[in-house]
Design a protein around this motif. Structure first.
Motif, PDB file in Angstrom:
ATOM      1  N   ILE A 119     -16.217 -12.385  -5.289  1.00 42.69           N
ATOM      2  CA  ILE A 119     -16.064 -12.954  -6.649  1.00 42.69           C
ATOM      3  C   ILE A 119     -14.718 -13.659  -6.768  1.00 42.69           C
ATOM      4  CG2 ILE A 119     -15.976 -12.339  -9.087  1.00 42.69           C
ATOM      5  CD1 ILE A 119     -17.843  -9.925  -8.263  1.00 42.69           C
ATOM      6  N   GLY A 120     -13.632 -12.957  -6.309  1.00 39.92           N
ATOM      7  CA  GLY A 120     -12.299 -13.553  -6.433  1.00 39.92           C
ATOM      8  C   GLY A 120     -12.216 -14.889  -5.729  1.00 39.92           C
ATOM      9  N   SER A 121     -12.733 -14.940  -4.501  1.00 38.45           N
ATOM     10  CA  SER A 121     -12.560 -16.193  -3.744  1.00 38.45           C
ATOM     11  C   SER A 121     -13.419 -17.307  -4.340  1.00 38.45           C
ATOM     12  CB  SER A 121     -12.971 -15.941  -2.298  1.00 38.45           C
ATOM     13  OG  SER A 121     -14.340 -15.579  -2.290  1.00 38.45           O
ATOM     14  N   ALA A 122     -14.612 -16.950  -4.829  1.00 35.37           N
ATOM     15  CA  ALA A 122     -15.467 -18.010  -5.412  1.00 35.37           C
ATOM     16  C   ALA A 122     -14.751 -18.614  -6.615  1.00 35.37           C
ATOM     17  CB  ALA A 122     -16.801 -17.402  -5.814  1.00 35.37           C
ATOM     18  N   LEU A 123     -14.191 -17.747  -7.471  1.00 31.25           N
ATOM     19  CA  LEU A 123     -13.460 -18.271  -8.645  1.00 31.25           C
ATOM     20  C   LEU A 123     -12.307 -19.160  -8.174  1.00 31.25           C
ATOM     21  CD1 LEU A 123     -13.371 -15.072 -10.919  1.00 31.25           C
ATOM     22  CD2 LEU A 123     -14.431 -17.289 -11.442  1.00 31.25           C
ATOM     23  N   ALA A 124     -11.550 -18.649  -7.179  1.00 31.85           N
ATOM     24  CA  ALA A 124     -10.396 -19.429  -6.722  1.00 31.85           C
ATOM     25  C   ALA A 124     -10.865 -20.782  -6.177  1.00 31.85           C
ATOM     26  CB  ALA A 124      -9.662 -18.647  -5.629  1.00 31.85           C
ATOM     27  N   ALA A 125     -11.999 -20.767  -5.408  1.00 35.84           N
ATOM     28  CA  ALA A 125     -12.481 -22.030  -4.813  1.00 35.84           C
ATOM     29  C   ALA A 125     -12.795 -23.040  -5.912  1.00 35.84           C
ATOM     30  CB  ALA A 125     -13.721 -21.744  -3.977  1.00 35.84           C
ATOM     31  N   LEU A 126     -13.362 -22.510  -7.010  1.00 31.95           N
ATOM     32  CA  LEU A 126     -13.764 -23.423  -8.095  1.00 31.95           C
ATOM     33  C   LEU A 126     -12.545 -24.125  -8.690  1.00 31.95           C
ATOM     34  CD1 LEU A 126     -16.238 -24.400  -9.641  1.00 31.95           C
ATOM     35  CD2 LEU A 126     -16.004 -22.472 -11.193  1.00 31.95           C
ATOM     36  N   LYS A 133      -9.311 -29.067   1.284  1.00 40.79           N
ATOM     37  CA  LYS A 133      -9.339 -28.065   2.366  1.00 40.79           C
ATOM     38  C   LYS A 133      -9.147 -26.676   1.798  1.00 40.79           C
ATOM     39  CE  LYS A 133      -7.198 -28.789   6.218  1.00 40.79           C
ATOM     40  NZ  LYS A 133      -6.091 -29.122   7.134  1.00 40.79           N
ATOM     41  N   ARG A 134      -8.341 -26.535   0.722  1.00 38.35           N
ATOM     42  CA  ARG A 134      -8.144 -25.175   0.167  1.00 38.35           C
ATOM     43  C   ARG A 134      -9.449 -24.698  -0.449  1.00 38.35           C
ATOM     44  NH1 ARG A 134      -2.901 -23.290  -0.119  1.00 38.35           N
ATOM     45  NH2 ARG A 134      -3.411 -21.767  -1.754  1.00 38.35           N
ATOM     46  N   VAL A 135     -10.254 -25.616  -1.031  1.00 36.02           N
ATOM     47  CA  VAL A 135     -11.562 -25.194  -1.571  1.00 36.02           C
ATOM     48  C   VAL A 135     -12.381 -24.605  -0.428  1.00 36.02           C
ATOM     49  CG1 VAL A 135     -13.718 -26.025  -2.544  1.00 36.02           C
ATOM     50  CG2 VAL A 135     -11.529 -26.946  -3.377  1.00 36.02           C
ATOM     51  N   LEU A 136     -12.413 -25.348   0.676  1.00 35.24           N
ATOM     52  CA  LEU A 136     -13.208 -24.864   1.812  1.00 35.24           C
ATOM     53  C   LEU A 136     -12.633 -23.539   2.341  1.00 35.24           C
ATOM     54  CD1 LEU A 136     -13.808 -28.264   3.668  1.00 35.24           C
ATOM     55  CD2 LEU A 136     -15.358 -26.983   2.180  1.00 35.24           C
ATOM     56  N   ALA A 137     -11.290 -23.398   2.315  1.00 33.29           N
ATOM     57  CA  ALA A 137     -10.686 -22.151   2.830  1.00 33.29           C
ATOM     58  C   ALA A 137     -11.139 -20.981   1.959  1.00 33.29           C
ATOM     59  CB  ALA A 137      -9.153 -22.277   2.795  1.00 33.29           C
ATOM     60  N   TRP A 138     -11.029 -21.158   0.633  1.00 27.92           N
ATOM     61  CA  TRP A 138     -11.436 -20.036  -0.251  1.00 27.92           C
ATOM     62  C   TRP A 138     -12.934 -19.788  -0.088  1.00 27.92           C
ATOM     63  CZ3 TRP A 138      -8.624 -16.384  -2.026  1.00 27.92           C
ATOM     64  CH2 TRP A 138      -7.269 -16.602  -2.336  1.00 27.92           C
ATOM     65  N   THR A 170     -20.744 -20.309  -6.082  1.00 32.82           N
ATOM     66  CA  THR A 170     -20.739 -21.173  -4.891  1.00 32.82           C
ATOM     67  C   THR A 170     -21.448 -22.482  -5.215  1.00 32.82           C
ATOM     68  OG1 THR A 170     -21.095 -19.079  -3.757  1.00 32.82           O
ATOM     69  CG2 THR A 170     -21.162 -21.065  -2.410  1.00 32.82           C
ATOM     70  N   ALA A 171     -22.599 -22.352  -5.838  1.00 32.68           N
ATOM     71  CA  ALA A 171     -23.345 -23.582  -6.200  1.00 32.68           C
ATOM     72  C   ALA A 171     -22.440 -24.463  -7.060  1.00 32.68           C
ATOM     73  CB  ALA A 171     -24.609 -23.196  -6.969  1.00 32.68           C
ATOM     74  N   ALA A 172     -21.713 -23.802  -7.994  1.00 36.49           N
ATOM     75  CA  ALA A 172     -20.866 -24.585  -8.922  1.00 36.49           C
ATOM     76  C   ALA A 172     -19.816 -25.367  -8.131  1.00 36.49           C
ATOM     77  CB  ALA A 172     -20.187 -23.622  -9.899  1.00 36.49           C
ATOM     78  N   TYR A 173     -19.034 -24.658  -7.296  1.00 34.82           N
ATOM     79  CA  TYR A 173     -17.920 -25.386  -6.673  1.00 34.82           C
ATOM     80  C   TYR A 173     -18.417 -26.348  -5.604  1.00 34.82           C
ATOM     81  CZ  TYR A 173     -17.559 -21.937  -2.759  1.00 34.82           C
ATOM     82  OH  TYR A 173     -17.772 -21.123  -1.690  1.00 34.82           O
ATOM     83  N   ALA A 186      -6.619 -18.572 -11.056  1.00 37.96           N
ATOM     84  CA  ALA A 186      -7.540 -18.830  -9.925  1.00 37.96           C
ATOM     85  C   ALA A 186      -6.894 -19.826  -8.963  1.00 37.96           C
ATOM     86  CB  ALA A 186      -8.860 -19.382 -10.446  1.00 37.96           C
ATOM     87  N   LEU A 187      -6.251 -20.842  -9.557  1.00 40.43           N
ATOM     88  CA  LEU A 187      -5.627 -21.848  -8.674  1.00 40.43           C
ATOM     89  C   LEU A 187      -4.585 -21.179  -7.771  1.00 40.43           C
ATOM     90  CD1 LEU A 187      -5.231 -24.808  -7.912  1.00 40.43           C
ATOM     91  CD2 LEU A 187      -3.599 -25.023  -9.802  1.00 40.43           C
ATOM     92  N   ARG A 188      -3.871 -20.215  -8.355  1.00 40.71           N
ATOM     93  CA  ARG A 188      -2.780 -19.605  -7.561  1.00 40.71           C
ATOM     94  C   ARG A 188      -3.286 -18.393  -6.775  1.00 40.71           C
ATOM     95  NH1 ARG A 188      -0.730 -20.254 -12.461  1.00 40.71           N
ATOM     96  NH2 ARG A 188      -0.863 -18.019 -12.915  1.00 40.71           N
ATOM     97  N   GLY A 189      -4.606 -18.281  -6.620  1.00 44.56           N
ATOM     98  CA  GLY A 189      -5.120 -17.166  -5.826  1.00 44.56           C
ATOM     99  C   GLY A 189      -4.804 -15.833  -6.475  1.00 44.56           C
ATOM    100  N   PHE A 190      -4.849 -15.836  -7.839  1.00 45.65           N
ATOM    101  CA  PHE A 190      -4.625 -14.608  -8.618  1.00 45.65           C
ATOM    102  C   PHE A 190      -3.283 -13.967  -8.254  1.00 45.65           C
ATOM    103  CE2 PHE A 190      -8.627 -14.850 -10.570  1.00 45.65           C
ATOM    104  CZ  PHE A 190      -9.526 -15.341  -9.635  1.00 45.65           C
ATOM    105  N   ASP A 191      -2.297 -14.793  -7.906  1.00 47.75           N
ATOM    106  CA  ASP A 191      -0.907 -14.324  -7.715  1.00 47.75           C
ATOM    107  C   ASP A 191      -0.793 -13.144  -6.760  1.00 47.75           C
ATOM    108  OD1 ASP A 191       0.154 -16.215  -9.272  1.00 47.75           O
ATOM    109  OD2 ASP A 191      -0.274 -15.140 -11.132  1.00 47.75           O
TER     110      ASP A 191
END
Lengths: 503, 107, 186, 630
Positions: free
Chosen positions: D283-290, D296-301, D424-427, D549-554
């Motif tokens: 869940i955390g990574s999907a939110l961060a990816a969005l 490349k960071r989207v793909l990494a998350w 995942t579908a969203a991002y 989310a952008l900051r990877g939840f700090d």
């Protein structure tokens, strides 16, 4: 009465003696140094080839030396001392070759060569001695040449106090050790190490064993160096010349752990059992403490590069202590492997530090600048290789020793508390992470970053042909010992099992 | 006679001589006290010679020797005291401090 | 068995013992005075009394020859030498040493300590020892002379060499007044 | 069979050594590519010939005083398939980077390190001994350190490389201890003996060992506690991200769990912990990816999320499903990264803000990345749909109460899986729309380089044509498995070493319907937002969550506070204590010797009577001592 071993131990002495002859010019003296150490290495290799792993002590010579005192000139090597013998012979040859071109100012080269040959005799003798007093004698012979190496050829600033501290600290330690030996002799009536090791402490009461172990342990711990008794090492290394540092780190530190394995553990089992947890605790503290100080030194602009490598040695030898303190065959094999691995890696690191110091005229991190990848890519690559080997990357010599020490700590010998040792194991693991942090921090500080121009203005020369000649054996052996650990363990394992009474 | 009497006398005499050697300021008086101590030793020797009924009379011979040596020693002692007196105009021992360690002297 | 009433009990002292003790007291008194008197010359004179008393003690111990040698050399020569010494060092008659209590107390302590130790050790060791002074063969001059020249000849001769050396030494030391002054100008 | 596997592992290692030494003289491509090519051939041959049996071969590496360490291979279905994935992706990456880094001065060391990495990964895949696995494991870590730090001129690369190595090393410490636990428990370090020694009902040492191994898995596969290093690792060159941080190294964690699956199956506690970890990571990574701004960071998350899918699948007993997802994810994620490389190559910047309307300028990248994104989002015909569906199926199977794994794990993974499917579908759709559709935004070349971006890609937009053939051609090759690999679900993967847990791969009706609903929901919302205002970023749907989310939840801030500052303080304290405390004792001893000497010297004041008194007093004391003593 095996002549080969006597020749190996005596060859450097003869070389040093030859240097006393008048008319040996500067250049010739250095060649004599190379010749003598090369002969010693060849002798050691011959010994290694003729070595039969099955049998215990080999190439023995046992001649009465001072009947009144009960002293015997008793030499011999087995699986434990052979690798160390080879290591010190190799390192001394590399130092001799290094000194062909690079002897720091501070005295004529004849004295320099004679001193490190004398040093080699001392170390070889220590590893081959099988009589307590003979061991002590060679243990002491090593100190005087090292003192002069640091005092006369060291870096002008701190060499005086550093050399005093080195020799006085170690002398005090070995004096206490001598008391321990005399106590053992008083109780058992013999100085012979082989017989004492076979007896496994029979004939000595618990109290005597504990006292003797304390005395000998303290004396050897100063040399290892164990955590609270280590303060002489960083000063000695920052002040010592490159050759001195390589020999000090590569060989002298091994005499402490070798002494523990050869003398303290087998001869005084009850003493060993009482003090093992403390040794392990101090060892682990040494690991974590050493790496913490390195981290602090990294961030400090006038932290000295050689001081960082010195503290890394405290960390590595902490693993050796942990390995010994587990009193298990794998732990002691680990300690021996750490000795060999550390000798190779730290030898290489000190050679590199010397090279960096020569190129930048300073070892202070603040003024070293960085960007060695850019300006001197090959030297940068070697520093990266040394650092990575230093942090114990598997596949290189540094890993197997630490793994076996931790393996021993996971399952210590019968009488020791497994819970305590597993906490030590966890702490040692934390220590490896901290080691990785400061080693890579060092690489970042030295190698990475924009190339920029050389701080000394002189055009930076990358690795020279001469340096390649000196460093390749170390790099090759680190790789070999890393990829195929049996080269060392196959020799030491049977001897360690025999020493531990087949437990 | 009990052997204890001469021995006790010797010990007391020796004690007094010892006190004299340490307490006295004048060098010559110190020499006198030394004489007392030597005489105490002589009594001891003679007493034991009598007690052991020694055929060789070692005790008495030794006493004679001690007496002669004491005489020689007094001779020399006084010669030295005279030298000291001539150079320092005093024979008080506490004032002869040439051998003292210099206060401010560094190692 | 109680020592006091043993065969030679302390409670039945012989005549010699009584005389010995009396003379002993005289000797000790004068010795104390030698050591404590402030008059330097008086000290020398009290020394004469002490040595004379000792000579009497030797007689009581039937060491006849030693007694006379004692009187002859000690009282005769040594004390005279001391008096000469005092005179030459210009210690005026009636000159009294300044009180030096600072050194006195430790000296007393040490002396008393030594004496006490020696006393306890000796009394404990020789409590029952008894001197048989009956026959007079032991201390007479004739016996001493024989043993001296039969057994102790070598030390005797060596002693004479020693005396010679002391003699020369004393002369050299005291005579060097003129050269000593000139020699030490550097 | 094992000889072929051994040569497959040995060849890249040899290529690495040759590459390092002959770096300058021989064109690096001529060393690296053929070696990997042959290795790929061998791996495929091994996979084809493996069938159901397990080949073992071992020779004693070294005695240790207790348990021996053996150098040997254990090739089974799982190992063979994974090896194929590794070698294929490595081959494509080598070819791709030959073009991508052609004018990079340090290409020879780069190619050598990639070959060394391939050898280490194959060693981890094929080895039969746990200690040798650790060796391969950490050599991979060091290779990733060197490769991330390839552009060491930029500060981002420098700090990212150290961070990657230290975080994985932190994970490797419990990993090592776990191996020791398993080794001593099973009285042998060989995987065969360890698996044989696992008692039916599970044992203390099994649970402890597997739990500790989770540390290493979390570190290497960037799961929750130790996931911070993967997004920063994007500072390395893109092909490196494709190879290491998409297909191979990060999958090693999941591969290890699959390899030691009987042990994990016997340790229910470990499975529950794994499930929880997977849920939180998904869940955390999907939110961060969005919420990410850089492609490349989207793909990494998203990689972190998909890995959580695999560990989730393993947690619910679906080993075959998880491995199926591992293989398919390896394919389409490598495709997406390589595609991203092409896109960045064309546009000159990695930021999504700088991209738009690229479907005309980079048509091949457009079609292949569309397939990749569809697979990622779980559109039916593509591989991603079937593998994700298999995992959800396994989760639903366990949640319904069948199979040995506790039900709670099943429910956790199922719910999290569905929620992640939506996100995942969203991002995926967001990335798809923002990169390929909408107005072509012309950002000036050399726009400010975001801190974590890959420096080599920037400042060189090539208006003419899409990209050299060597970069585009691998995309097409990868597109094939992305599309077709899904249909393997019906035929089933070659048996992965015995019937372990739920090995049914074909999609079930209930989970398929739920998955499709999730896809439609996610994609629909983003498409609607996009249609209303193409310029605005559809990520605004996150609302307040967008910043964290952008900051990877700090998590980085948390680490800095909890770990870095205390270590720095401890370091300062250690140095102070070394200088002040320990050294003062040593100097103090020296000082006291001086004082003692001085004191005695003062005693020599020339007063002879004092000396005599001292002397006699000494004599008296000795006499008394002797008298009393005797």
């Amino acid at each position: 009465m095996s002549v080969v071993l006597i020749l190996v131990v005596a060859a450097p002495l003869l070389g040093a003696a030859m240097l006393l002859l008048p008319g040996i010019a500067d250049r010739a003296a250095r060649l004599v140094g190379v010749g003598a150490s090369a002969a010693t290495l060849i002798g050691a290799v011959v010994l290694a080839c003729g070595f039969d792993r099955g049998r215990g002590m080999q190439f023995e010579t046992d001649v009465s030396w001072a009947p009144s005192l009960g002293l015997r000139f008793h030499l011999g090597i087995d699986g434990i001392s052979l690798p160390l013998l080879l290591l010190s012979a190799l390192l001394t040859l590399l130092v001799a070759v290094h000194s062909l071109w690079n002897i720091p100012p501070g005295g004529d080269s004849r004295a320099f060569v004679a001193l490190f040959l004398l040093l080699e005799t001392g170390t070889l003798g220590t590893f081959a001695a099988l009589d307590l007093i003979l061991f002590f004698l060679f243990f002491e012979v090593v100190l005087v040449p090292m003192y002069f190496l640091i005092n006369r050829w060291g870096s002008p600033g701190e060499r005086g106090p550093a050399s005093y501290k080195f020799i006085l600290y170690t002398l005090l330690g070995s004096a206490v050790m001598l008391l321990g030996f005399l106590l053992i002799q008083a109780e058992t009536g013999t100085f012979d190490m082989v017989e004492l090791a076979d007896r496994h402490g029979a004939g000595m009461s618990h109290g005597v064993q504990v006292l003797a172990f304390l005395a000998i342990g303290l004396g050897l711990a100063v040399k290892v160096p164990m955590w609270p008794l280590h303060t002489w090492l960083p000063d000695a290394h920052t002040a010592a010349p490159t050759a001195g540092s390589v020999l000090l780190a590569g060989v002298l530190l091994k005499m402490g752990t070798y002494g523990l394995i050869r003398i303290a553990v087998p001869m005084l089992p009850e003493g060993a059992e009482t003090f093992a947890p403390y040794l392990a605790a101090f060892g682990v503290v040494g690991i974590v403490y050493g790496s913490l100080v390195c981290l602090a030194l990294l961030r400090d602009p006038d932290g000295d590069l050689k001081r960082i490598i010195a503290y890394s040695s405290v960390g590595h030898m902490g693993f050796a202590l942990l390995g010994i303190a587990t009193l298990t065959p794998q732990g002691i094999n680990g300690a021996l492997f750490v000795n060999i691995g550390h000798g190779l890696i730290t030898g290489l690191l000190f050679f590199l530090a010397g090279a960096v110091k020569d190129r930048h005229d300073t070892a202070l991190l603040g003024r070293l600048g960085g960007g060695m990848y850019g300006r001197t890519p090959r030297l940068g690559a070697l520093v990266a290789f040394g650092a990575v080997a230093g942090l114990g990357l598997p596949g290189l010599a540094g890993f197997w020793g630490e793994l076996l020490a931790m393996y021993g700590a996971y399952e210590p010998a019968a009488g020791l508390s497994t819970a305590g040792y597993r906490t030590f194991l966890a702490l040692a693991g934390l220590g490896t992470v901290l080691t990785a942090a400061y080693m890579l921090g060092l690489v970042r500080r030295l190698c990475m970053g924009p190339a920029g121009e050389a701080p000394t203005g002189r055009p930076e020369v990358d690795v020279t042909g001469r340096e390649v000649v000196v460093w390749t054996p170390l790099v090759a052996l680190t790789l070999l010992a890393g990829l195929w650990p049996a080269t060392v363990l196959a020799i030491t394992d049977p001897a360690v099992r025999a020493l531990m009474g087949g437990s | 006679m009990h052997l204890v009497y001469p021995l006790v006398l010797a010990v007391l005499l020796f004690g007094i001589g010892l006190y004299g050697v340490i307490a006295r300021r004048n060098a010559i008086l110190v020499l006198m006290s030394i004489e007392l101590m030597l005489n105490a030793v002589n009594i001891n020797l003679v007493a034991f010679d009598m007690y052991l009924r020694d055929t060789l009379h070692a005790g008495q011979a030794l006493t004679l020797f001690v007496i002669t040596i004491a005489a020689a020693e007094i001779g020399l002692g006084l010669a030295i005291v005279l030298m000291v007196f001539r150079n320092r105009a005093t024979t008080d021992i506490p004032e002869l401090r040439e051998l003292a360690e210099h206060k401010e002297g560094s190692v | 068995m109680n020592l006091a009433v043993a065969e030679h009990g302390f409670l039945s002292p012989t005549g010699a013992e009584i005389a010995f003790v009396l003379i002993g007291l005289v000797v000790l008194g004068s010795a104390l005075l030698v050591v404590t008197t402030r008059q330097v010359v008086h000290a020398a004179l009290w020394l004469v009394v002490t040595l004379g008393g000792l000579a009497a003690e030797y007689l009581l111990l039937t060491a006849e020859f030693i007694a006379w040698v004692q009187v002859l050399i000690y009282v005769g020569a040594v004390v005279v030498l001391l008096l000469f010494g005092l005179m030459l060092t210009k210690a005026p008659i009636g000159y009294s040493e300044p009180p030096d209590s600072a050194a006195r107390i430790p000296a007393a302590v040490v002396a008393l300590g030594a004496t006490a130790t020696l006393l306890t050790v000796i009394v404990d060791a020789f409590r029952t020892a008894y001197l048989h002074l009956g026959d007079d063969t032991v201390g007479s001059t004739e016996v001493t002379g024989q043993s001296l020249f039969k057994v102790w000849v070598l030390p005797f001769e060596v002693l004479s060499v020693l005396l010679l050396a002391a003699l020369i030494g004393a002369i050299v030391l005291s005579r060097s007044r003129s050269r000593a002054h000139s020699g030490r100008k550097d | 069979m094992t000889v072929a596997a051994a040569t497959a592992t040995g060849l890249p290692a040899l290529a690495a050594l040759l590459g390092l030494f002959l770096g300058r003289r021989v064109r690096p491509v001529l060393i690296a590519v053929p070696a990997v090519l042959v290795a790929t051939g061998l791996a495929i041959a091994v996979a084809a010939g493996i069938g159901d049996d397990v080949h073992e071969s071992a020779v004693r590496l070294t005695p240790t005083g207790a348990l021996d360490i053996t150098l040997g291979l254990r090739v089974d279905g799982l190992a063979a398939l994974s090896a194929v994935l590794v070698t294929v992706v490595a081959l494509l990456v080598q070819i791709y980077s030959a073009a991508y880094l052609r004018e990079d001065p340090r290409y020879s060391s780069y190619a050598a390190l990639v070959s060394l990495f391939t050898a280490a990964m194959l060693l981890v895949v094929y080895t039969g001994d746990l200690i040798v696995l650790l060796v391969g494991w950490e050599v991979m870590g060091v290779c990733s350190y060197f490769l991330i730090g390839h552009h060491w001129e930029t500060e981002a690369a420098r700090s990212a490389s150290i961070k990657a190595f230290v975080v994985t090393k932190l994970g490797d410490v419990p990993f090592l201890i776990g191996i020791l636990v398993l080794g001593t428990g099973a009285d042998s370090f060989r995987i065969r003996d360890v698996l044989a020694a696992v008692p039916e009902g599970g044992a203390g040492w099994v649970t402890a060992g597997t739990l500790l191994l989770l540390g290493g898995v979390a570190g290497k596969s960037a799961q929750v506690p130790l996931q911070t290093w993967l997004p920063d690792a994007m500072a390395g060159p893109t092909p490196v991200s494709a190879l290491i941080h998409a297909a191979t190294m990060v999958a090693a964690g999941a591969y290890l769990v699959a390899r030691l699956y009987p042990a994990f199956l016997a340790a229910h506690a470990t499975l529950i912990v794994l499930a929880v970890l997977a849920m939180v990571t998904m869940i955390g990574s999907a939110l961060a990816a969005l919420a990410q701004e850089d492609l490349k960071r989207v793909l990494a998350w998203s990689t972190v999320g998909q890995l959580a899918y695999m560990t989730g699948g393993l947690a619910v007993g679906g080993r075959d499903a998880a491995v199926f997802h591992l293989l398919s994810h390896g394919a389409f994620k490598a495709l997406l990264f390589l595609g991203a490389g092409v896109v960045i190559h064309v546009v000159g910047t990695g930021a999504l803000a700088g991209m738009g309307g690229l479907r005309h300028r980079a048509p091949i990248a457009f079609w292949t990345m569309t397939a990749g994104l569809a697979a990622l989002a779980g559109l039916p015909p593509f591989a991603g749909f079937f593998s994700k569906e298999a995992v959800l199926g396994a989760a639903e199977h366990t949640a319904a109460g069948h199979g040995p794994v506790p039900q709670t794990a099943g429910w956790l993974v199922l719910v999290a899986g569905l929620l992640t499917a939506v996100l995942t579908a969203a991002y995926a759709t967001r990335v798809w729309l923002r990169v390929f559709f909408g107005p072509a935004r012309e950002t000036a070349p050399g726009a400010e380089v975001p801190a974590h971006a890959d420096a080599a890609d920037y400042g060189r937009p090539t208006p003419a044509g899409e990209a050299p053939a060597a970069m585009v051609w691998p995309l097409i090759v990868l597109a094939v498995p992305t599309v077709l690999f899904g249909f393997v679900a019906f035929s089933g993967l070659p048996s992965l070493g015995g019937d372990l847990g739920y090995d049914e791969l074909t999609p079930h009706l209930p989970t398929t319907v739920l998955a499709l609903a999730a896809f439609v929901l996610g994609a629909g919302v983003v498409a609607a937002l996009w249609r209303r205002d193409p310029a605005a970023d559809p990520a605004r749907v996150l609302g307040p969550l967008r910043g964290p989310a952008l900051r990877g939840f700090d998590v980085d801030g948390l680490y800095a506070a909890l770990v870095l500052t205390p270590t720095r303080l401890a370091a300062k304290a250690a140095r102070f204590s070394d200088g002040a405390v320990v050294d003062t004792y040593v100097k103090g001893a020296a000082q006291s010797a001086w004082l003692l000497g001085g004191g005695i010297r003062r005693g020599q004041n020339g007063n002879t009577r004092l000396y005599l008194t001292g002397l006699f007093a000494g004599v008296v004391v000795l006499a008394v001592a002797v008298a009393v003593g005797s």
